[in-house]
Design a protein around this motif. Structure first.
Motif, PDB file in Angstrom:
ATOM      1  N   THR A  62       0.851  -1.182   0.000  1.00 32.75           N
ATOM      2  CA  THR A  62       0.000   0.000   0.000  1.00 32.75           C
ATOM      3  C   THR A  62       0.890   1.236   0.000  1.00 32.75           C
ATOM      4  O   THR A  62       1.862   1.308   0.758  1.00 32.75           O
ATOM      5  CB  THR A  62      -0.908   0.008   1.245  1.00 32.75           C
ATOM      6  N   TYR A  63       0.543   2.190  -0.859  1.00 29.60           N
ATOM      7  CA  TYR A  63       1.287   3.439  -0.978  1.00 29.60           C
ATOM      8  C   TYR A  63       0.330   4.595  -0.716  1.00 29.60           C
ATOM      9  O   TYR A  63      -0.765   4.621  -1.266  1.00 29.60           O
ATOM     10  CB  TYR A  63       1.881   3.580  -2.391  1.00 29.60           C
ATOM     11  N   LEU A  70       4.973  10.881  -2.242  1.00 32.90           N
ATOM     12  CA  LEU A  70       4.791   9.639  -1.494  1.00 32.90           C
ATOM     13  C   LEU A  70       4.990   9.920  -0.012  1.00 32.90           C
ATOM     14  O   LEU A  70       6.035  10.419   0.400  1.00 32.90           O
ATOM     15  CB  LEU A  70       5.790   8.583  -1.968  1.00 32.90           C
ATOM     16  N   MET A  71       3.972   9.641   0.801  1.00 33.79           N
ATOM     17  CA  MET A  71       4.016   9.942   2.236  1.00 33.79           C
ATOM     18  C   MET A  71       4.368   8.726   3.084  1.00 33.79           C
ATOM     19  O   MET A  71       5.033   8.843   4.096  1.00 33.79           O
ATOM     20  CB  MET A  71       2.670  10.504   2.698  1.00 33.79           C
TER      21      MET A  71
END
Length: 81
Positions: A62-63, A70-71
């Motif tokens: 999961t991104y 991107l966090m």
């Protein structure tokens, strides 16, 4: 979703505005296919794969993005009893 590091499914979700400093929850349920090809004229879904084969070989990556940034990422390896 990856099987032996090969992508077998991909889902994209978009969320609206999130209040800064708030606490939010996410729940996800994944269900396997239940029909076999012989039970329906519709060719999908395919028959479920054997849990012994899948166990330990499936990962869900999961991104989390804020726009293009991107966090966070999360990877879960799935094992079946």
């Amino acid at each position: 979703v990856k099987l032996n590091d090969a992508i077998i499914e991909e889902w994209n979700f978009r969320f609206g505005f999130v209040v800064p400093g708030s606490t939010n929850a996410w729940e996800q349920q994944i269900q396997s296919a239940t029909k076999t090809k012989t039970e329906s004229d519709d060719p999908s879904p395919s028959p479920p794969m054997d849990a012994k084969f899948l166990s330990g070989n499936v990962t869900i990556d999961t991104y989390f993005y804020d726009g293009d940034d991107l966090m966070a990422t999360k990877c879960m390896r799935i094992y079946y009893d």
